[in-house]
Motif scaffolding. Structure first.
Motif, PDB file in Angstrom:
ATOM      1  N   ILE A  89       0.876  -1.037   0.009  1.00 46.49           N
ATOM      2  CA  ILE A  89      -0.059  -0.046   0.100  1.00 46.49           C
ATOM      3  C   ILE A  89       0.870   1.148  -0.158  1.00 46.49           C
ATOM      4  O   ILE A  89       0.760   2.063  -0.596  1.00 46.49           O
ATOM      5  N   HIS A  90       2.086   1.147   0.659  1.00 46.21           N
ATOM      6  CA  HIS A  90       2.958   2.156   0.515  1.00 46.21           C
ATOM      7  C   HIS A  90       3.282   2.618  -0.673  1.00 46.21           C
ATOM      8  O   HIS A  90       3.408   3.755  -1.250  1.00 46.21           O
ATOM      9  N   ALA A  91       3.832   1.656  -1.547  1.00 45.04           N
ATOM     10  CA  ALA A  91       4.339   1.645  -2.894  1.00 45.04           C
ATOM     11  C   ALA A  91       2.990   2.078  -3.807  1.00 45.04           C
ATOM     12  O   ALA A  91       3.167   2.827  -4.736  1.00 45.04           O
ATOM     13  N   ALA A  92       1.779   1.634  -3.534  1.00 44.87           N
ATOM     14  CA  ALA A  92       0.693   2.389  -4.462  1.00 44.87           C
ATOM     15  C   ALA A  92       0.640   3.835  -3.927  1.00 44.87           C
ATOM     16  O   ALA A  92       0.338   4.444  -5.197  1.00 44.87           O
ATOM     17  N   LEU A  93       0.462   4.180  -2.759  1.00 49.28           N
ATOM     18  CA  LEU A  93       0.434   5.571  -2.434  1.00 49.28           C
ATOM     19  C   LEU A  93       1.616   6.414  -3.133  1.00 49.28           C
ATOM     20  O   LEU A  93       1.269   7.425  -3.782  1.00 49.28           O
ATOM     21  N   ALA A  94       2.888   5.900  -3.217  1.00 49.00           N
ATOM     22  CA  ALA A  94       3.757   6.595  -3.773  1.00 49.00           C
ATOM     23  C   ALA A  94       3.417   6.748  -5.367  1.00 49.00           C
ATOM     24  O   ALA A  94       3.978   7.855  -5.924  1.00 49.00           O
ATOM     25  N   ARG A  95       2.938   5.787  -5.727  1.00 49.02           N
ATOM     26  CA  ARG A  95       2.651   5.789  -7.530  1.00 49.02           C
ATOM     27  C   ARG A  95       1.681   6.919  -7.763  1.00 49.02           C
ATOM     28  O   ARG A  95       1.449   7.408  -8.561  1.00 49.02           O
ATOM     29  N   LEU A  96       0.752   7.060  -6.522  1.00 49.80           N
ATOM     30  CA  LEU A  96      -0.388   7.914  -6.715  1.00 49.80           C
ATOM     31  C   LEU A  96      -0.112   9.327  -6.468  1.00 49.80           C
ATOM     32  O   LEU A  96      -0.791  10.400  -6.621  1.00 49.80           O
ATOM     33  N   GLY A  97       1.377   9.408  -6.017  1.00 50.94           N
ATOM     34  CA  GLY A  97       1.649  10.811  -5.487  1.00 50.94           C
ATOM     35  C   GLY A  97       1.173  11.452  -4.264  1.00 50.94           C
ATOM     36  O   GLY A  97       1.014  12.641  -3.881  1.00 50.94           O
ATOM     37  N   VAL A  98       0.749  10.506  -3.082  1.00 48.17           N
ATOM     38  CA  VAL A  98       0.239  10.783  -1.862  1.00 48.17           C
ATOM     39  C   VAL A  98       1.374  10.886  -0.858  1.00 48.17           C
ATOM     40  O   VAL A  98       2.184  10.108  -0.705  1.00 48.17           O
ATOM     41  N   ALA A  99       1.384  12.096  -0.415  1.00 48.73           N
ATOM     42  CA  ALA A  99       2.642  12.379   0.695  1.00 48.73           C
ATOM     43  C   ALA A  99       1.838  12.746   2.052  1.00 48.73           C
ATOM     44  O   ALA A  99       0.813  13.321   2.217  1.00 48.73           O
ATOM     45  N   ASP A 100       2.655  12.111   2.852  1.00 46.58           N
ATOM     46  CA  ASP A 100       2.371  12.428   4.346  1.00 46.58           C
ATOM     47  C   ASP A 100       0.911  12.111   4.754  1.00 46.58           C
ATOM     48  O   ASP A 100       0.084  12.930   5.143  1.00 46.58           O
ATOM     49  N   PRO A 101       0.270  11.157   4.134  1.00 50.21           N
ATOM     50  CA  PRO A 101      -1.061  10.729   4.495  1.00 50.21           C
ATOM     51  C   PRO A 101      -1.439  10.360   6.016  1.00 50.21           C
ATOM     52  O   PRO A 101      -0.628  10.001   6.940  1.00 50.21           O
ATOM     53  N   ILE A 102      -2.873  10.679   6.338  1.00 49.58           N
ATOM     54  CA  ILE A 102      -3.379  10.390   7.676  1.00 49.58           C
ATOM     55  C   ILE A 102      -3.939   8.927   7.370  1.00 49.58           C
ATOM     56  O   ILE A 102      -4.930   8.674   6.695  1.00 49.58           O
ATOM     57  N   VAL A 103      -3.357   7.733   8.017  1.00 49.04           N
ATOM     58  CA  VAL A 103      -3.728   6.527   7.426  1.00 49.04           C
ATOM     59  C   VAL A 103      -4.753   6.086   8.357  1.00 49.04           C
ATOM     60  O   VAL A 103      -4.238   6.041   9.682  1.00 49.04           O
ATOM     61  N   VAL A 104      -5.971   5.640   8.219  1.00 49.18           N
ATOM     62  CA  VAL A 104      -7.116   5.184   8.831  1.00 49.18           C
ATOM     63  C   VAL A 104      -7.095   3.512   8.740  1.00 49.18           C
ATOM     64  O   VAL A 104      -7.500   3.569   7.562  1.00 49.18           O
ATOM     65  N   GLY A 105      -7.089   2.700   9.755  1.00 49.31           N
ATOM     66  CA  GLY A 105      -7.409   1.442   9.431  1.00 49.31           C
ATOM     67  C   GLY A 105      -8.393   1.029  10.583  1.00 49.31           C
ATOM     68  O   GLY A 105      -8.351   1.418  11.585  1.00 49.31           O
ATOM     69  N   HIS A 106      -9.360   0.107   9.968  1.00 49.31           N
ATOM     70  CA  HIS A 106     -10.133  -0.771  11.080  1.00 49.31           C
ATOM     71  C   HIS A 106      -9.866  -1.890  11.219  1.00 49.31           C
ATOM     72  O   HIS A 106      -9.676  -2.805  10.369  1.00 49.31           O
ATOM     73  N   SER A 107      -9.739  -2.605  12.300  1.00 52.38           N
ATOM     74  CA  SER A 107      -9.754  -4.085  12.583  1.00 52.38           C
ATOM     75  C   SER A 107      -8.306  -4.510  11.915  1.00 52.38           C
ATOM     76  O   SER A 107      -7.167  -4.172  12.168  1.00 52.38           O
ATOM     77  N   TRP A 108      -8.324  -5.454  11.122  1.00 51.01           N
ATOM     78  CA  TRP A 108      -7.088  -5.938  10.451  1.00 51.01           C
ATOM     79  C   TRP A 108      -6.485  -4.768   9.793  1.00 51.01           C
ATOM     80  O   TRP A 108      -5.084  -4.603   9.702  1.00 51.01           O
ATOM     81  N   GLY A 109      -7.127  -3.818   9.185  1.00 52.79           N
ATOM     82  CA  GLY A 109      -6.641  -2.733   8.323  1.00 52.79           C
ATOM     83  C   GLY A 109      -5.900  -1.809   9.478  1.00 52.79           C
ATOM     84  O   GLY A 109      -4.918  -1.056   9.027  1.00 52.79           O
ATOM     85  N   ALA A 110      -6.362  -1.608  10.688  1.00 47.05           N
ATOM     86  CA  ALA A 110      -5.515  -1.106  11.565  1.00 47.05           C
ATOM     87  C   ALA A 110      -4.057  -1.559  11.879  1.00 47.05           C
ATOM     88  O   ALA A 110      -3.241  -0.902  12.239  1.00 47.05           O
ATOM     89  N   LEU A 111      -3.855  -2.992  11.960  1.00 46.21           N
ATOM     90  CA  LEU A 111      -2.642  -3.424  12.027  1.00 46.21           C
ATOM     91  C   LEU A 111      -1.854  -2.903  10.751  1.00 46.21           C
ATOM     92  O   LEU A 111      -0.504  -2.913  10.846  1.00 46.21           O
ATOM     93  N   VAL A 112      -2.414  -3.134   9.649  1.00 46.60           N
ATOM     94  CA  VAL A 112      -1.509  -2.791   8.337  1.00 46.60           C
ATOM     95  C   VAL A 112      -1.039  -1.321   8.502  1.00 46.60           C
ATOM     96  O   VAL A 112      -0.167  -0.995   8.264  1.00 46.60           O
ATOM     97  N   ALA A 113      -2.103  -0.436   8.853  1.00 46.41           N
ATOM     98  CA  ALA A 113      -1.597   0.988   9.371  1.00 46.41           C
ATOM     99  C   ALA A 113      -0.607   1.112  10.372  1.00 46.41           C
ATOM    100  O   ALA A 113       0.371   2.069  10.195  1.00 46.41           O
TER     101      ALA A 113
END
Length: 326
Positions: A92-116
């Motif tokens: 996901i970090h690589a995907a955000l870099a491809r999309l030009g997203v810088a310094d995101p606020i990453v919000v994750g729920h449940s399993w997504g929170a562990l990824v965040a």
């Protein structure tokens, strides 16, 4: 045939980005010129539609650019070997870099929170702040893990996923939904519009099973490094979560992090962002104000205690605080 019917009934609403040979489905909401981007990561077994139905996307899109990503193997994102949260964080970090997203606020729920959380640990220089909702962070007994992990077994797993598991899953869906949202009821929009059969496709069952099997080893590997997190984090959890113990997971993680806030929403369950969307939006606003200054890593030690603010600083670093109950 059921898989094709489910995908026709719930077609992709966004775009695709390919990283490391894996095609991920994402949608963008709000204004592209917004100075801050919020990234939403859903939990295991669900799709991005769950985030859309939670009531988070629209209010957040009024002040941020919002990127909703379907994690590997879920929704319309391709399955990958990335069943470990650290591998998904890298993807996901690589995907955000491809999309030009810088310094995101990453919000994750449940399993997504562990990824965040893994993103904050592994790619802290590229993450602004975190909002962790109802996450699983420490080893604990999960009675549903053996049942879920069975679908990941060789030979037996594919047979179950293409025959019995979808049917049993559909029969048990009302019970699973009750457990997720208890003590409250699932919102009418979720009951009416969530594409249940998308979650019961063999491919998504395989992704959920692989994540269930990887969960315990992952938290054992990540746990010793929680104290190293530099990225500020706001933790949000339901006071009546019947899927995970808020005291064992969110409150304990809050105690281990130097720069964290804990918001416990009384009366809310595991799907805290559905039960208390306004409080979660307030947590995102708080995290947006806490995007940390990476130049602090380059400064010599000042002898300050953990969490104290060096002066002068372009942006204030968050101080430790006690849990707030809403």
């Amino acid at each position: 045939r059921q898989t094709r019917a489910a995908e026709r009934a719930a077609p992709p609403r966004g775009r695709f980005v390919t990283v490391d040979g894996v095609r991920l489905h994402f949608s963008v909401h709000g204004r592209d010129e917004s100075p801050q981007t919020v990234v939403l990561l859903h939990g295991s077994g669900l799709t991005a539609e769950e985030m859309a139905l939670s009531g988070l996307v629209e209010p957040l899109a009024q002040r941020y650019r919002v990127v909703v990503i379907e994690r590997p193997g879920h929704g319309h994102s391709e399955q990958a070997r990335a069943s470990d949260p650290r591998e998904q964080a890298d993807l996901i970090h690589a995907a955000l870099a491809r999309l030009g997203v810088a310094d995101p606020i990453v919000v994750g729920h449940s399993w997504g929170a562990l990824v965040a959380l893994a993103m904050g640990l592994r790619h802290g220089r590229d993450v602004g702040s975190l909002v962790l909702m109802s996450g699983y962070y420490f080893p604990s007994l999960r009675l549903d893990r053996p049942l879920l992990a069975a679908s990941a077994l060789p030979l037996l797993g594919p047979l179950l996923r293409h025959t019995l598991s979808p049917l049993v899953g559909r029969l048990l869906w009302p019970l699973a939904r009750w457990r997720m949202f208890s003590p409250g009821a699932a919102p009418a929009a979720f009951r009416a519009r969530y594409p249940v059969w998308m979650s019961l496709r063999p491919s998504q069952l395989a992704a959920s099973a692989a994540e269930a099997a990887a969960l315990l080893p992952a938290v054992r590997a990540l746990g010793p490094h929680y104290g190293e997190l530099q990225v500020p984090a706001v933790l949000v959890a339901g006071g009546s979560d019947r899927v995970l113990s808020t005291r064992w997971h969110s409150a304990r993680l809050h105690d281990e992090l130097e720069r964290s806030w804990l918001r416990v929403v009384e009366g809310a369950g595991h799907m805290v962002h559905h039960a208390a969307a306004r409080q979660v939006v307030a947590a995102v606003d708080q995290a947006a104000a806490m995007v940390w200054d990476r130049s602090l890593l380059l400064r010599p030690s000042t002898g300050l205690k953990a969490g104290e603010v060096p002066a002068p600083a372009p942006r204030p670093m968050p101080l430790p605080c006690t849990a707030s109950r809403l």
